[in-house]
Each structure stands twice: as structure tokens, then as C-alpha cells.
Design a protein around this motif. Structure first.
Motif, mmCIF file in Angstrom:
data_model
loop_
_atom_site.group_PDB
_atom_site.id
_atom_site.type_symbol
_atom_site.label_atom_id
_atom_site.label_comp_id
_atom_site.label_asym_id
_atom_site.label_seq_id
_atom_site.Cartn_x
_atom_site.Cartn_y
_atom_site.Cartn_z
ATOM 1 N N SER A 9 -38.590 -136.140 -45.953
ATOM 2 C CA SER A 9 -37.850 -135.122 -46.549
ATOM 3 C C SER A 9 -38.394 -134.746 -48.109
ATOM 4 O O SER A 9 -38.113 -133.452 -48.352
ATOM 5 N N GLU A 10 -38.753 -135.767 -48.993
ATOM 6 C CA GLU A 10 -39.355 -135.352 -50.273
ATOM 7 C C GLU A 10 -40.704 -134.678 -50.058
ATOM 8 O O GLU A 10 -41.035 -133.682 -50.716
ATOM 9 N N LEU A 13 -39.885 -131.048 -49.001
ATOM 10 C CA LEU A 13 -39.238 -130.322 -50.551
ATOM 11 C C LEU A 13 -40.450 -129.807 -51.310
ATOM 12 O O LEU A 13 -40.598 -128.946 -51.877
ATOM 13 N N GLY A 16 -42.570 -127.178 -49.481
ATOM 14 C CA GLY A 16 -41.746 -126.125 -49.432
ATOM 15 C C GLY A 16 -41.523 -125.318 -50.642
ATOM 16 O O GLY A 16 -41.428 -124.115 -50.885
ATOM 17 N N GLY A 17 -41.524 -126.032 -51.744
ATOM 18 C CA GLY A 17 -41.428 -125.458 -53.163
ATOM 19 C C GLY A 17 -42.683 -124.871 -53.538
ATOM 20 O O GLY A 17 -42.708 -123.816 -54.076
ATOM 21 N N ILE A 43 -36.258 -128.265 -58.259
ATOM 22 C CA ILE A 43 -36.136 -129.426 -57.175
ATOM 23 C C ILE A 43 -35.356 -130.646 -57.563
ATOM 24 O O ILE A 43 -34.579 -131.387 -57.196
ATOM 25 N N GLY A 49 -32.801 -132.912 -56.183
ATOM 26 C CA GLY A 49 -33.390 -133.199 -54.715
ATOM 27 C C GLY A 49 -34.318 -134.404 -54.978
ATOM 28 O O GLY A 49 -34.355 -135.025 -53.711
ATOM 29 N N ILE A 50 -35.021 -134.529 -55.742
ATOM 30 C CA ILE A 50 -36.004 -135.773 -56.012
ATOM 31 C C ILE A 50 -35.877 -136.166 -57.179
ATOM 32 O O ILE A 50 -35.945 -135.321 -58.224
#
Length: 604
Positions: A9-10, A13, A16-17, A43, A49-50
């Protein structure tokens, strides 16, 4: 969530960023680096998110390692030796002078004692290799004069991390009566020597063996192994990982596998470097900035301004023109990644508090974020009067054909020669044109063809023919006169500016001259005739007749003057009745628009 799910998931992210932020910021003209930073801030600190940005940063530093390896591949040992004055002269001056100035600022701020002020001052004196080199690469300026000087300072800063870490030991009292700093220095020197020996005698044979197997994936694995292995060796010796990768790249710069290695590493470099910048944004401590907002608002611009002023002054003193000094000053005012290392080490031994170290890390991160903006704004301070210059490096030059000037005319001629299996040495004085040509794979050298030393360095003594393809008539004439005076036995093929210039060149005795527009004009006329219904064979014969007439007329004009051969021109003048009475006497040549005092066909 399991560790494996969290990892995926990280990763999504982060990627995607990068995918979202880079195109947006590139479109806005702010650069991809600032986009990655913004993605990291959104993020991490904003939406959480992280939360473990430091751990990701440790892995993503491999992007900087790969970047330095690729830069090393472009720098042969001989080229690095030529840069020694900038590395150890300008680099030393920048670290020492900037470090002392920022130490004084830290002391007067009364936030730190004198020992902590020294660590803070010299830690802030270092700049970010990743940010600066990414900006240089994005603008295509790595090989410019200012790009090479910037890189020289960054390279010395990487070397300076060893004595600065030893300085922390001394300031803490652990260096008193202890040979640890000297031991660390000896270990570092030994590691560099070992890298040089291994690079010279082991790396190329290693790639030769793997290449014979034809296993493409093994070649990629070997490239990654060499980069990461050399980086780890330097880290064990107390130097930076980036320094190890750079040295291994330099050792392979003369290898026949250089281009393949660069192609193998490039995808990893791009992705990891993007993640590195995102991780810097993730690590930004917004709470620390909020608690010390006034201090940060004042400190960041002051620190960047002091560094920029000192760097500008040192560059000017060492011979850089105003525009280059401005570019370097606005490229290197930020703090660097090694500042994180120094401040963390200083907090560990008690030279500063953990909160102060976090504040300094936040200041460094914010200065990084402002660097792309500052680099863009620096263009407003350029005078624009100075010709941009690259370093004159003629290593590998020397061919049967020496081309001076890589204009559109020269580019087409070079294609013919290369297709015919001939090697061509090209020298060009336009940095922009060199960058454009290099992007298409041409081997082209920076130099002024009107200088004898440049022609000699480019291999004119070995050249059988010199092609002068410069765009300006006066520059062409200077090159022709220089070659005829100092190299009278060299054949000269020259692009002429116009018909009058062709006559002048023939009078000078060049071996061959050609107007750029002649052949294109003849072909254009033939194609027009064909479009009007004239058979292709007839159009070709007409074109050849015009070519012969033009040559015969030129021969007459060389001996008898510009007006000779007028009877060879095809002319159908139009004589319309004037609507008003002419106010001046008729021009005796106006019946023939192609035969005026200034020959109208001079542009043909």
C-alpha cells in the motif's frame, strides 16, 4: 494490516504520488522535484498516509547513489583530474567560508553553544547533491561551465563529510588523545585506493565475462551489484554511499560497456530518485515548523541568502562570469542530505538537543523545497550578454574530417559522411546546439573555430579536409583565413553565405564552396515545374541547365566582376504602367530585376 500489505500500500501511494504530481508541476513550469516534494508532504504530514518517512528515505537514497554512478560514467579520470582545482580549490573555499559564516550566525542566535554552532554552521554549509544535479539534468546543463563548477563543489562536500563527522568526535571530547580521527581518515583513503584498484583491474574483466554469456538479466544484475557494492564499501569506510558509486562510475567511464550500463541503471535511478524526493517531503516535520514558525521564516531565507552571496563571490573571484556565478549561487543555497547525518550524530553525543536537531532538519528540508523556485527566479537576474560556454574537452577528437560549425547545413552534410562510414570531428560554439545535438547521439565538441589552439586540439593536424559550416559570413572568413595561414596543405570545403560570398571564397582559393540555398532552390523549382505538368525528365534537364549556367556565370564573375554573365539569366520582366508619375529617374538596371548593383541572386 500485515507488514506485507502495508509495504504494498505504501509503494502504491509513493508511485501514485509521483505519477500525479510530476506531470502537474512540470506543466506549471515548477519542475518535477517540487512536485515530488509536494506529493510527499500531502501523503505524509497532511493526510498521514505514510508515517515512517525516515525509513523510506534510507532506502530511496539509492536514487542518489545511482545518479552519482551515472554522472561518474560521463567523467573519465583525465577529465576529473582537469577539474581538480575547482574540486579542491573552490570546493574547499566554499565549505570553509560558508561554514564559518553560518557558525557565526548560529552563535549569535543564542540557540546553540559554540560547539553546537560549529556543527550547525558546517552542516548547513553543505548542499543537496540530489536536488542540484536533478535540476542540472532537467535543464540539460550538467556539462556547462557552471554545471561542472557546481558539481565540483558538490563533490568536495561529499568528501568533506569524513572530517566533519570526525569533528563531532573531537568537539565531544572523544578525540582527545585518541587516534580515532586519523584512523578514520586513513581508512577512508585506503577505501578510495581499493576502489580505484578494483575498478581498474576487476570491473571491466567482470563485464567482459558476463557479456560473453549473452545473459541480459545477468548484465543488469552485475550493474546493480557493482553500484550497490561500491556504495556499501564506501559507507563502511565512513564515506558517503554516493561517493562509492561515483568512483565506480569513473572507473568504468572508459569501458566499452559504459552506454549499456547507463541504460541498465537509468530506470532504477529515475524511480528511486523520485521516491527520494517524496521521502524528503514525508520527513518534513510540520509540528516543528508550526512551533517555531517565526524563527523558521527568518532563518531559512537568511541562511540561503548568506550561502548564495558567498558562493557568488567565490565564483566571481575564481573567474566565473556574472551569469554563471548567479546560476551557481541560486542552485546551491539549500541544505543537503548530509546535514541530516551531522545533526543526528550531534544530537546523539549531546552537542545539541533532539528538538534543535529536528528544527535544523526542518530548515534544511524547507530550503530544499525552495531551491527549484530560486533556480527558476535566478534567470531574471541574468544579464544575457554573456555567451554560454562549456568546458573545452577534446579527448577522443581527431578524424579525417573536421567540421567547424554544426548548423542545419552541417548537420545534413554530416549525415552523408556518417552514412558513408567516415568519422567526423565537429566543433561548435553554441552550447544550446551542442545540447540538442548530444540528445540525438552526435559526438560534438565545444570550441571556437576561429582560435588556432581549438583547431589544433580538435585534431586539424590529422584532418584531410576541413568543412567550414558556420552561419555568419565574418566567422566563416576568419576560419578560412586561419586555416589557410597555418595549415596551407589542408583542403577547405566551405559553406558560403550568398553569391557574393561564393565569389570572395573562390578568390581566396578554397577547394570547394557551396551556397546553402542553391541545391534546395533548384530542387524546389523542379518540383514546381513537375506540379505544373512538365515531365520529370524535362524538369531535371532544365534544372541541370540552370546549374551549369550558374557555375559558368560564377566563373565569369570571379574574373570580370559581379555584372558579368547577365546574358545567362532567364528573365521575363514585367513593365506595368505607373499609376502616378515617377518622382525619380529610372534605374538603368530596373529592366532586369536579377542584375542590379547588388546581385539579387546573391541569396540563391
Amino acid at each position: 494490516m500485515s507488514a506485507s500489505n502495508a509495504f504494498f500500500s505504501e509503494t502504491i501511494l509513493l508511485l501514485g504520488g509521483a505519477v500525479v504530481a510530476a506531470p502537474i508541476f512540470k506543466k506549471l513550469g515548477l519542475g518535477t522535484v517540487l512536485g515530488y516534494l509536494a506529493a510527499g508532504i500531502v501523503i505524509g504530514p497532511v493526510f498521514h498516509g505514510i508515517t515512517d518517512g525516515e525509513q523510506i528515505l534510507a532506502v530511496a537514497e539509492l536514487g542518489v547513489v545511482f545518479l552519482l554512478f551515472i554522472i561518474g560514467l560521463e567523467l573519465k579520470p583525465s577529465r576529473l583530474w582537469q577539474m581538480r582545482r575547482d574540486i579542491f580549490g573552490l570546493g574547499t573555499a566554499q565549505v570553509v567560508v560558508t561554514g564559518l559564516a553560518l557558525t557565526a550566525l548560529a552563535w549569535f542566535s543564542e540557540v546553540l553553544d559554540w560547539r553546537g554552532s560549529i556543527v550547525a554552521g558546517f552542516g548547513l554549509a553543505l548542499s543537496s547533491t540530489a536536488f542540484a544535479m536533478q535540476i542540472l539534468e532537467g535543464d540539460g546543463d550538467v556539462n556547462t561551465r557552471y554545471g561542472q563548477r557546481s558539481f565540483s563543489m558538490l563533490l568536495f562536500q561529499d568528501l568533506a563529510i569524513v572530517p566533519l563527522l570526525a569533528l563531532i568526535t573531537v568537539l565531544d571530547g572523544g578525540g582527545k588523545g585518541s587516534p580515532a580521527p586519523l584512523t578514520d581518515f586513513a581508512v577512508a583513503v585506503g577505501a578510495v585506493a581499493a576502489m580505484v584498484v578494483m575498478g581498474r583491474y576487476l570491473l571491466t574483466p567482470l563485464f567482459q565475462v558476463i557479456a560473453r554469456t549473452g545473459a541480459r538479466e545477468a548484465m543488469i544484475a552485475a550493474a546493480l551489484f557493482v553500484v550497490m557494492g561500491s556504495a556499501s564499501l564506501m559507507q563502511l569506510a565512513g564515506l558517503s554511499m554516493a561517493m562509492g558509486a561515483f568512483l565506480s562510475g569513473v572507473m568504468l567511464a572508459e569501458s566499452s560497456y559504459r552506454h549499456e550500463l547507463e541504460a541498465d541503471i537509468e530506470p532504477f535511478r529515475g524511480v528511486l530518485l523520485a521516491i527520494f524526493f517524496i521521502a524528503v517531503g514525508l520527513s518534513l516535520q510540520l509540528d516543528v515548523l508550526a512551533d517555531n514558525v517565526l524563527f523558521v521564516i527568518v532563518a531559512v531565507p537568511i541562511i540561503m541568502a548568506v550561502k548564495a552571496i558567498i558562493i557568488y563571490g567565490l565564483c566571481r573571484i575564481s573567474g566565473s562570469p556574472h551569469d554563471d556565478a548567479i546560476r551557481i549561487a541560486f542552485l546551491l543555497p539549500q541544505g543537503g542530505e548530509f546535514g541530516f547525518v551531522l545533526f543526528t550524530a550531534a544530537a546523539t553525543v549531546g552537542l545539541m538537543s533532539a528538538s534543535t536537531a529536528s528544527l535544523l532538519v526542518a530548515i534544511v528540508t524547507l530550503s530544499m523545497a525552495l531551491t527549484p523556485i530560486g533556480a527558476a527566479l535566478s534567470k531574471r537576474l541574468l544579464s544575457g550578454d554573456e555567451h554560454e560556454e562549456l568546458d573545452e574537452d577534446f579527448e577522443g577528437a581527431g578524424a579525417d574530417v573536421l567540421m567547424v560549425g554544426f548548423s542545419r547545413f552541417g548537420q545534413i552534410a554530416a549525415q552523408i559522411l556518417l552514412a558513408g562510414g567516415r568519422s567526423v570531428t565537429v566543433i561548435e560554439f553554441s552550447a544550446d546546439r551542442i545540447r540538442q545535438a548530444s540528445s540525438f547521439g552526435f559526438r560534438i565538441y565545444f570550441g571556437d573555430g576561429t582560435r588556432k589552439d581549438v583547431l589544433r586540439s580538435a585534431g586539424i593536424d590529422r584532418a584531410k579536409i576541413v568543412l567550414v559550416c558556420t552561419q555568419k559570413k565574418e566567422v566563416t572568413d576568419k576560419v578560412v583565413e586561419l586555416v589557410q595561414a597555418d595549415y596551407p596543405h589542408t583542403r577547405l570545403y566551405v559553406r558560403s553565405y550568398d553569391r557574393i560570398h561564393s565569389i570572395e571564397l573562390r578568390n581566396k582559393g578554397v577547394d570547394y564552396e557551396l551556397r546553402e540555398t542553391l541545391e534546395s532552390g533548384l530542387l524546389f523549382g523542379r518540383r514546381t515545374l513537375e506540379a505544373l505538368g512538365v515531365p520529370e525528365v524535362d524538369a531535371y534537364e532544365i534544372g541541370e541547365d540552370i546549374r551549369k549556367r550558374d557555375e559558368a556565370r560564377l566563373v565569369l564573375q570571379v574574373s570580370e566582376g559581379l555584372q558579368a554573365g547577365r546574358d545567362m539569366l532567364f528573365s521575363h520582366p514585367v513593365r506595368p504602367e505607373p499609376l502616378v508619375k515617377p518622382k525619380r529617374a529610372a534605374d538603368p538596371f530596373e529592366d532586369d530585376p536579377l542584375a542590379g548593383t547588388v546581385d539579387a541572386t546573391a541569396e540563391a
